[in-house]
Design a protein around this motif. Structure first.
Motif, PDB file in Angstrom:
ATOM      1  N   ASP B 384       0.585  -1.283   0.020  1.00 27.19           N
ATOM      2  CA  ASP B 384      -0.024  -0.148   0.376  1.00 27.19           C
ATOM      3  C   ASP B 384       0.963   1.465   0.216  1.00 27.19           C
ATOM      4  OD1 ASP B 384       1.022   0.676   2.951  1.00 27.19           O
ATOM      5  OD2 ASP B 384      -1.119  -0.071   3.885  1.00 27.19           O
ATOM      6  N   GLU B 385       0.449   2.506   0.374  1.00 23.49           N
ATOM      7  CA  GLU B 385       1.381   3.754   0.075  1.00 23.49           C
ATOM      8  C   GLU B 385       1.702   4.048   1.482  1.00 23.49           C
ATOM      9  OE1 GLU B 385       0.753   6.433  -2.368  1.00 23.49           O
ATOM     10  OE2 GLU B 385      -0.147   4.727  -3.896  1.00 23.49           O
ATOM     11  N   PHE B 386       2.230   2.665   1.794  1.00 24.72           N
ATOM     12  CA  PHE B 386       2.779   3.001   3.761  1.00 24.72           C
ATOM     13  C   PHE B 386       3.877   4.186   3.284  1.00 24.72           C
ATOM     14  CE2 PHE B 386       6.389   2.632   6.875  1.00 24.72           C
ATOM     15  CZ  PHE B 386       5.466   2.145   7.415  1.00 24.72           C
ATOM     16  N   TYR B 387       4.656   4.124   2.196  1.00 22.89           N
ATOM     17  CA  TYR B 387       5.462   5.511   1.820  1.00 22.89           C
ATOM     18  C   TYR B 387       4.595   6.824   1.214  1.00 22.89           C
ATOM     19  CZ  TYR B 387       9.391   3.182   4.459  1.00 22.89           C
ATOM     20  OH  TYR B 387       9.558   2.794   5.472  1.00 22.89           O
ATOM     21  N   SER B 388       4.305   7.666   0.913  1.00 21.51           N
ATOM     22  CA  SER B 388       3.770   8.346   0.265  1.00 21.51           C
ATOM     23  C   SER B 388       4.282   7.866  -0.933  1.00 21.51           C
ATOM     24  CB  SER B 388       3.530   9.318   0.283  1.00 21.51           C
ATOM     25  OG  SER B 388       4.525  10.371   0.546  1.00 21.51           O
ATOM     26  N   THR B 389       5.255   7.369  -1.522  1.00 26.90           N
ATOM     27  CA  THR B 389       6.096   7.112  -2.519  1.00 26.90           C
ATOM     28  C   THR B 389       5.296   6.510  -3.720  1.00 26.90           C
ATOM     29  OG1 THR B 389       8.271   5.905  -2.210  1.00 26.90           O
ATOM     30  CG2 THR B 389       8.129   8.652  -2.188  1.00 26.90           C
ATOM     31  N   GLY B 390       4.725   5.064  -2.288  1.00 31.89           N
ATOM     32  CA  GLY B 390       4.369   3.609  -2.809  1.00 31.89           C
ATOM     33  C   GLY B 390       5.026   3.155  -2.989  1.00 31.89           C
ATOM     34  N   ARG B 391       6.550   3.045  -2.917  1.00 34.12           N
ATOM     35  CA  ARG B 391       7.867   2.204  -2.711  1.00 34.12           C
ATOM     36  C   ARG B 391       7.940   1.748  -1.818  1.00 34.12           C
ATOM     37  NH1 ARG B 391      11.940   4.817  -6.460  1.00 34.12           N
ATOM     38  NH2 ARG B 391      13.260   2.977  -5.989  1.00 34.12           N
ATOM     39  N   VAL B 392       7.894   0.025  -2.009  1.00 35.63           N
ATOM     40  CA  VAL B 392       8.195  -0.663  -0.671  1.00 35.63           C
ATOM     41  C   VAL B 392       8.957  -1.759  -0.505  1.00 35.63           C
ATOM     42  CG1 VAL B 392       6.242   0.126   1.135  1.00 35.63           C
ATOM     43  CG2 VAL B 392       6.523  -2.483  -1.115  1.00 35.63           C
ATOM     44  N   PRO B 393       9.878  -1.813  -0.067  1.00 36.86           N
ATOM     45  CA  PRO B 393      11.125  -3.303  -0.548  1.00 36.86           C
ATOM     46  C   PRO B 393      10.612  -4.209  -0.738  1.00 36.86           C
ATOM     47  CG  PRO B 393      11.426  -1.968   2.059  1.00 36.86           C
ATOM     48  CD  PRO B 393      10.796  -1.247   1.533  1.00 36.86           C
ATOM     49  N   ALA B 394      10.949  -5.419  -0.912  1.00 38.04           N
ATOM     50  CA  ALA B 394      10.201  -6.518  -1.412  1.00 38.04           C
ATOM     51  C   ALA B 394      10.513  -7.267   0.264  1.00 38.04           C
ATOM     52  CB  ALA B 394      10.897  -7.626  -2.122  1.00 38.04           C
ATOM     53  N   ARG B 395      10.081  -8.126   0.334  1.00 38.66           N
ATOM     54  CA  ARG B 395       9.612  -9.351   1.528  1.00 38.66           C
ATOM     55  C   ARG B 395      11.224  -9.510   1.924  1.00 38.66           C
ATOM     56  NH1 ARG B 395       6.244 -12.052   5.233  1.00 38.66           N
ATOM     57  NH2 ARG B 395       5.587 -10.173   5.425  1.00 38.66           N
ATOM     58  N   GLU B 396      11.389 -10.290   0.314  1.00 36.97           N
ATOM     59  CA  GLU B 396      13.159 -10.830  -0.025  1.00 36.97           C
ATOM     60  C   GLU B 396      14.052 -10.164   1.300  1.00 36.97           C
ATOM     61  OE1 GLU B 396      11.218 -10.639  -3.015  1.00 36.97           O
ATOM     62  OE2 GLU B 396      10.347 -11.793  -2.157  1.00 36.97           O
ATOM     63  N   TRP B 397      14.181  -9.443   0.939  1.00 36.94           N
ATOM     64  CA  TRP B 397      15.244  -8.080   1.824  1.00 36.94           C
ATOM     65  C   TRP B 397      14.929  -7.838   3.095  1.00 36.94           C
ATOM     66  CZ3 TRP B 397      14.351  -4.015  -2.502  1.00 36.94           C
ATOM     67  CH2 TRP B 397      14.869  -4.324  -4.101  1.00 36.94           C
ATOM     68  N   VAL B 398      13.188  -7.142   3.733  1.00 37.50           N
ATOM     69  CA  VAL B 398      13.454  -7.105   5.194  1.00 37.50           C
ATOM     70  C   VAL B 398      12.305  -7.249   5.631  1.00 37.50           C
ATOM     71  CG1 VAL B 398      14.966  -5.243   5.134  1.00 37.50           C
ATOM     72  CG2 VAL B 398      12.776  -4.606   4.279  1.00 37.50           C
ATOM     73  N   LEU B 399      11.636  -7.701   6.970  1.00 38.09           N
ATOM     74  CA  LEU B 399      10.845  -7.612   6.974  1.00 38.09           C
ATOM     75  C   LEU B 399       9.419  -6.608   7.081  1.00 38.09           C
ATOM     76  CD1 LEU B 399      11.562 -10.522   9.391  1.00 38.09           C
ATOM     77  CD2 LEU B 399       9.738 -11.038   7.406  1.00 38.09           C
ATOM     78  N   CYS B 400      10.987  -5.356   8.133  1.00 38.02           N
ATOM     79  CA  CYS B 400       9.850  -4.394   8.673  1.00 38.02           C
ATOM     80  C   CYS B 400      10.168  -3.608   7.924  1.00 38.02           C
ATOM     81  CB  CYS B 400      10.089  -4.171  10.237  1.00 38.02           C
ATOM     82  SG  CYS B 400       9.666  -5.805  11.431  1.00 38.02           S
ATOM     83  N   LEU B 401       8.898  -2.550   7.870  1.00 35.39           N
ATOM     84  CA  LEU B 401       8.822  -1.265   7.765  1.00 35.39           C
ATOM     85  C   LEU B 401       9.297  -0.389   8.494  1.00 35.39           C
ATOM     86  CD1 LEU B 401       6.077  -1.581   4.968  1.00 35.39           C
ATOM     87  CD2 LEU B 401       8.919  -1.399   4.279  1.00 35.39           C
ATOM     88  N   LEU B 402       9.287   1.346   8.759  1.00 30.28           N
ATOM     89  CA  LEU B 402       9.787   2.101   9.665  1.00 30.28           C
ATOM     90  C   LEU B 402       9.620   3.220   8.913  1.00 30.28           C
ATOM     91  CD1 LEU B 402       9.984   2.522  12.906  1.00 30.28           C
ATOM     92  CD2 LEU B 402      12.051   2.234  12.353  1.00 30.28           C
TER      93      LEU B 402
END
Lengths: 291, 413
Positions: B384-402
């Motif tokens: 989703d639009e977690f960051y307003s850019t709409g770009r979030v890292p993939a699960r293969e790289w990291v688990l969590c977003l901050l």
């Protein structure tokens, strides 16, 4: 550059997709749009059959020669069936010239749906292009056989006493028209069988039998005159009988053609061809649902 | 401007039991029985199956529209009708442009023909005129990277060369309408990527694309609009984000996961977790990176419970624990509970990358473990639009977003 090269469709360009279009509607516009495909399919058949296989052209020469030899020995010498006073070799070669073209075209076009099921399942083009390409590409084999026939014709005419027995004149120019009629019969009957095999797969096994029976009902091995008078009317139901006989009449100058019979044969040919095209077009639209 | 694709109550019926052709013998037998008036027993009841029902929608020129739905929803049938491989049973569709589909790659190639001849033949089968192919010929050959072997029969090609040449022809079709069925697109991942790239090019050139896919990520990435089919009917038609969200919501059939049947559980059994329900606070079963979660657990015991402790563990597919929600650590559960009841746990935004999460449940009485169900259920976190850019890292790289901020300052000299 990309944009210049791509012509946008004209503003009124429209493809209407809807069910149950009239039986009588033959998609002539579609066929015309795909005329290049027709040419390329003929070319493909030519390359695949004659260029890539060493035996390809040899086969086209060998087949009629062997058949003629067998017919001459079995039917003329052993069984003593009349060849209308013509040299047996010429008589059979001429009959086979017409018959082989028909048999090939009929069998191949009858397999249109079964051999192209995968292609038809993936891309649209007017399906009639395929049998029409078969009609044209079989002309190559016809030309090879015609050349053989011409060689034998010249040999018998100029180097044997039998040369006085036969000959031709302006009638030879009717031969292409006869070929057109034969092609119409072959394609028409092929399209009907193709449409039937789309529904009844097992009909495909009957195909060799149909071809064999048809051969004996057509004056290839015997002259038309040998058919008893009380059975002559039945010839009208085999649209191939008259043109095969007429082929001999045109190229060898022997044979009897009655105009009434011939009109009947032409009528049957037209019926078969247009009927075949209509049934085929009816079948092609939902054929893929039954695969 | 009139729409480039217009569907008007398109329906398609398949006759079950008639798929696959009949034999003459069957037909004769049936006909004979009907003649003898025994239509009753020999007659095979005709089962109809409507793959599409009264489907109507329009697509404007230049739009890129995704078609989604479960297997059997009618997506492929829709493409078959629009590409004229089969015809509808009812209704009408109008295409105001030349259609082509990428599922045709390599169809009609003949092994005995050279690469050059196959380019012409394949191009013509796909509806190109000879002159059009001649004009694009050099481009096609360059794109396919098989220049050296262009006059060699394609039966001598490696499979890679074969596919490259086939794709090069399809890629130069320049259709007004591109129909793509991702499920049927042949080839490996690299090739599919090439197909998607081609779709993007076509769309950027202002052409219309109709894209059937199971992959929500590519639908979300490529299409502004999506159409949702279910049982051959149009269920939803609107902005991709919203349609995909509704679709994912509807795919979870069972809202509550019942656990009574689970025998692979640990604990002394003095109390049991009967069921659990996992949802997002905001939008039910659609769980995305910034969703707040809500877990609802039903429990049962043979006596009132004292000093009870509930545990919900979330972990990923590598069995790495991500979160532990512990009622003792947070409080909120009364000292004693009735023998049967429901507890809920709500969280702050979960801040997880898109991907699947699994849940363990446990119930303690004092220090004694009464019940423990491993992998009780799972849920999918959508992007989703977690960051307003709409770009979030993939699960293969990291688990969590901050959430975080970047700033810049000049070095003081």
């Amino acid at each position: 550059m990309h944009d210049i090269m791509t012509s946008p469709p004209p503003p009124d360009f429209e493809i209407r997709i809807r069910p149950n279009q009239s039986w009588l509607r033959i998609d002539l516009r579609g066929l015309w749009e795909f005329r290049d495909l027709l040419v390329l399919l003929v070319r493909r058949d030519f390359v695949a059959r004659y260029q890539q296989t060493a035996l390809g052209p040899a086969w086209a020469i060998l087949q009629p020669l062997v058949m003629t030899l067998v017919f001459t020995v079995v039917f003329s010498k052993f069984a003593g069936i009349s060849t209308n006073g013509l040299p047996p070799i010429l008589f059979y070669l001429c009959g086979l010239l017409a018959w082989n073209y028909h048999a090939q075209t009929f069998q191949l076009s009858a397999g249109t749906f079964t051999t192209n099921a995968e292609l038809f399942g993936k891309v649209y083009f007017p399906r009639l292009v395929v049998p029409f390409a078969i009609v044209l590409s079989n002309l190559i084999a016809f030309a090879i056989e015609a050349a053989i026939f011409a060689l034998f014709w010249c040999y018998y005419k100029f180097f044997t006493p039998a040369g006085a027995q036969f000959g031709t004149d302006a009638r030879v120019f009717l031969a292409p028209l006869l070929l057109v009629q034969i092609a119409a019969v072959s394609a028409g009957s092929g399209l009907i069988v193709a449409s039937c095999t789309a529904k009844y797969r097992d009909l495909r096994h009957a195909l060799p039998l149909i071809v064999q029976v048809w051969l004996y009902l057509t004056p290839v091995i015997y002259p038309l005159a040998k058919v008893p008078a009380r059975w002559q009317w039945a010839l009208a139901f085999n649209p191939l009988a008259l043109p095969v006989e007429a082929m001999r009449w045109s190229l060898l100058g022997r044979g009897e053609i009655h105009s009434a019979q011939y009109l009947c044969s032409l009528g049957m040919t037209a019926l078969l061809f247009f009927g075949g095209v209509m049934i085929f077009q009816r079948t092609e639209r939902t054929f893929i649902d039954t695969v | 401007m009139r729409p480039i694709i217009e569907l008007e109550r398109i329906s398609k019926r398949y006759r079950l039991g008639r798929i696959g052709s009949t034999s003459i013998r069957d037909s004769l037998e049936r006909g004979w029985q009907r003649l003898r008036g025994q239509g009753g027993n020999g007659h095979v009841p005709r089962a109809d199956f409507w793959a599409l029902r009264d489907l109507s929608f329009t697509i404007a020129s230049g739009e890129m529209v995704g078609v989604i739905g479960e297997n059997g929803a009618g997506k492929s049938t829709l493409l078959k009708i629009l590409s004229r491989i089969t015809e509808p049973t009812r209704g009408e569709a109008i295409l105001r442009g030349r259609p082509a589909s990428l599922l045709e790659v390599g169809t009609g190639f003949h092994p005995d023909l050279s690469g050059r001849e196959n380019i012409f033949l394949n191009g013509a089968i796909l509806g190109m005129r000879r002159r059009e192919i001649e004009r694009k010929f050099d481009e096609i050959v360059a794109f396919s990277e098989v220049e050296q072997f262009i006059d060699t029969p394609v039966k001598r090609y490696s499979s890679g060369m074969y596919v490259r040449l086939a794709f090069a022809v399809a890629a130069h079709l320049d259709p007004d309408i591109l129909l793509v069925d991702e499920v049927l697109a042949v080839g490996d991942a690299a090739f599919q990527k090439k197909c998607l790239g081609k779709m993007g090019d076509v769309a950027r050139a202002g052409r219309t694309v109709l894209f059937v896919s199971h992959n929500m990520a590519s639908i979300l990435a490529l299409c502004e609009r999506a159409i949702l089919l279910k049982g051959g009917r149009l269920i939803n038609n609107g902005p991709t984000q919203q349609v995909v969200r509704d679709y994912l919501k509807s795919t979870i059939a069972e809202e509550i996961v019942h656990l009574e049947e689970r025998t692979d559980r640990k604990g002394d059994g003095s109390a049991r977790i009967l069921s659990c329900k996992v949802e997002s606070v905001e939008s039910g079963h659609f769980v995305s990176s910034s969703s707040r979660m809500k877990f609802t657990l039903a429990y049962k015991s043979d006596r009132p419970l004292k000093h009870v402790r509930f545990l919900v563990t979330i972990y990923d597919y590598t069995n790495t624990g991500i979160y532990l929600f512990d009622s003792d650590a947070v409080g909120g559960i009364p000292e004693s509970l009735p023998a049967e009841g429901i507890v809920t746990c709500t969280t702050d935004p979960i801040n997880l990358t898109p991907g699947r999460c699994y849940i363990n449940l446990a119930l303690f009485r004092g220090t004694a473990m009464a019940d423990h169900v491993e992998q009780a259920t799972s849920f999918d976190v959508e992007a989703d639009e977690f960051y307003s850019t709409g770009r979030v890292p993939a699960r293969e790289w990291v688990l969590c977003l901050l959430q975080h901020q970047w700033s810049w300052q000049e070095l003081a000299r």
